[in-house]
Design a protein around this motif. Structure first.
Motif, PDB file in Angstrom:
ATOM      1  N   ALA A   1       0.768   7.503  -7.114  1.00  0.00           N
ATOM      2  CA  ALA A   1      -0.050   8.307  -6.917  1.00  0.00           C
ATOM      3  C   ALA A   1      -1.369   8.669  -5.856  1.00  0.00           C
ATOM      4  N   ASP A   2      -1.711   8.821  -5.299  1.00  0.00           N
ATOM      5  CA  ASP A   2      -3.452   9.672  -4.603  1.00  0.00           C
ATOM      6  C   ASP A   2      -3.922   8.747  -5.077  1.00  0.00           C
TER       7      ASP A   2
ATOM      8  N   GLN B   1      -6.296   8.475  -8.051  1.00  0.00           N
ATOM      9  CA  GLN B   1      -7.454   9.499  -7.934  1.00  0.00           C
ATOM     10  C   GLN B   1      -6.845  10.046  -9.726  1.00  0.00           C
ATOM     11  N   LYS B   2      -6.027   9.982 -10.495  1.00  0.00           N
ATOM     12  CA  LYS B   2      -5.403  10.165 -12.072  1.00  0.00           C
ATOM     13  C   LYS B   2      -5.767   8.779 -12.858  1.00  0.00           C
ATOM     14  N   GLY B   3      -6.005   7.158 -12.332  1.00  0.00           N
ATOM     15  CA  GLY B   3      -6.286   6.232 -12.853  1.00  0.00           C
ATOM     16  C   GLY B   3      -4.917   5.297 -12.827  1.00  0.00           C
TER      17      GLY B   3
ATOM     18  N   MET C   1      -0.593   5.892 -12.783  1.00  0.00           N
ATOM     19  CA  MET C   1      -0.231   5.533 -11.768  1.00  0.00           C
ATOM     20  C   MET C   1       1.159   4.278 -12.127  1.00  0.00           C
ATOM     21  N   VAL C   2       1.083   3.540 -13.538  1.00  0.00           N
ATOM     22  CA  VAL C   2       1.821   3.030 -14.643  1.00  0.00           C
ATOM     23  C   VAL C   2       3.035   3.619 -14.827  1.00  0.00           C
TER      24      VAL C   2
ATOM     25  N   TRP D   1       0.537  -1.066   0.189  1.00  0.00           N
ATOM     26  CA  TRP D   1       0.158  -0.020  -0.274  1.00  0.00           C
ATOM     27  C   TRP D   1       0.237   0.811  -0.436  1.00  0.00           C
ATOM     28  N   ARG D   2       2.043   1.172   0.332  1.00  0.00           N
ATOM     29  CA  ARG D   2       3.057   2.013   1.053  1.00  0.00           C
ATOM     30  C   ARG D   2       3.684   2.657  -0.427  1.00  0.00           C
ATOM     31  N   TYR D   3       4.163   1.249  -1.389  1.00  0.00           N
ATOM     32  CA  TYR D   3       4.289   1.547  -1.722  1.00  0.00           C
ATOM     33  C   TYR D   3       4.203   2.478  -3.720  1.00  0.00           C
TER      34      TYR D   3
END
Length: 382
Positions: free
Chosen positions: A75-76, A193-195, A199-200, A68-70
């Motif tokens: 990403a938010d 939040q931004k998809g 994130m990737v 989860w931290r990783y």
């Protein structure tokens, strides 16, 4: 072809996480992706101003605080509790199976009443250890819930009779004696939040990482094998070997996505259709993942279908026959010591997103010889 310490095949989660870890360790990385986009099956894109999950609903959930931290490095996350509904011939039942479900089925209001009915329903099926999905379901919830909420959905999803499927598949569904519609038991849940694509993208955003999309590794496999001494392969392990021992079985999906000129269709992110007559398994209404407000809505109907080599593989069918075949490919893989097979397709496993990330981080730790302070237990190292 650029030189690199590692060639990674596939820009999904396993490939992206390992690429980031290798780049942070000072290694040069080349990522090849045959699709025109990164992020694999968690790819999201904007449609009518709404973030759409292109390949089906993906809710991030985990028990692993380090994982989860990783992901929070990239990403938010918006809080999201997955509370799907089951539509059986026009009647809605809350999922997972909990006191709301039992009240809708039988009008009961207390756990004692519900337990009594479940115990009576399951009593005839407690005589032997379940050997398949149908036996497992009947021993857990009895025939009424099985026939209304499991049997038809399972037949559509897997294209097989439930008695032909392994029992472990149904064990993923929680059974609760509380009024709790939270599908997952995991303490950490959310949606980027931004998809997921964003994130990737951030995972792969590093000066040591080069990404090439629209590039098919298998079309030049022998050339790549000669050029690169370290290859991470996240595609289908049987396809890598040209299906030498036969094709492993997968289940594919077809998606019908539509923009509707109305604010809302079903007031829920996911509704499953559990009768066998409805051809699709669920309707996804994407705006509810991130609680977006709009005069329009985007919905996707999800149709399971048989897999062939022209379609995308989504779910490995991990029955005994396929596991025996998979072991032949694992043995063959030993002849290619420079290639590591990972991810859902490379390891032929039904893995959740957090499990893929964990698998990639553990592999990275050993492959890159990380010191103890950079191990997964301290995943918030940066």
């Amino acid at each position: 072809m650029p030189e690199a310490d590692y060639l990674i095949i596939g820009a999904g989660l396993f490939g992206a996480v390992f690429a980031r870890e290798a780049a942070e360790a000072g290694k040069s990385v080349l990522v090849l992706e045959k699709r025109p986009h990164i992020a694999g099956n968690i790819y999201t894109k904007q449609v009518a101003g709404i973030e759409v999950h292109q390949y089906g609903a993906h809710i991030f959930h985990t028990k692993n605080q380090a994982v989860w931290r990783y992901v929070h490095q990239f990403a938010d996350f918006l809080p999201f509790i997955n509370s799907p509904l089951a539509n059986y011939k026009g009647t809605l039942y809350p999922l997972p199976f909990n006191m709301h479900t039992f009240h809708a089925l039988w009008g009961v209001t207390s756990p004692a009443e519900a337990r009594a009915i479940i115990q009576k329903e399951t009593a005839p099926y407690q005589l032997k250890k379940p050997t398949n999905l149908e036996e497992q379901a009947l021993s857990m919830v009895g025939p009424e819930i099985y026939h209304k909420l499991i049997e038809g959905y399972t037949q559509k999803q897997w294209g097989k009779e439930p008695r032909e499927l392994p029992s472990f598949i149904i064990k993923r569904i929680p059974l609760r004696w509380t009024f709790d519609n939270n599908y997952f038991n995991d303490p950490f849940q959310g949606i980027p939040q931004k998809g997921y694509t964003d994130m990737v993208e951030k995972m792969l955003s590093h000066p040591n990482i080069t990404v090439q999309t629209n590039t098919d590794f298998l079309s030049r496999k022998e050339t790549y094998l000669k050029q690169f001494s370290k290859i991470i392969y996240t595609g289908m392990i049987d396809e890598f070997f040209d299906y030498r021992f036969g094709a492993l079985e997968y289940r594919s999906l077809r998606f019908e996505t539509e923009v509707l000129q109305q604010a809302d269709l079903q007031e829920n992110a996911v509704i499953n259709y559990t009768d066998q007559e409805t051809p699709f398994t669920r309707i996804i209404e994407h705006k509810h993942f991130t609680k977006q407000e709009s005069d329009q809505t985007v919905v996707t109907k999800e149709y399971p279908e048989a897999w062939n080599q022209t379609k995308e593989p989504f779910y490995p069918i991990n029955d005994k026959k396929n596991q025996r075949l998979y072991k032949k490919y694992v043995k063959k893989a030993h002849e290619y010591p420079q290639v590591h097979f990972g991810g859902r397709l490379g390891s032929y496993q039904y893995l959740d997103m957090d499990q893929v990330i964990y698998q990639a981080l553990v592999f990275a730790k050993h492959e890159l010889h990380m010191p103890q302070e950079k191990s997964l237990e301290v995943a918030d190292k940066r």
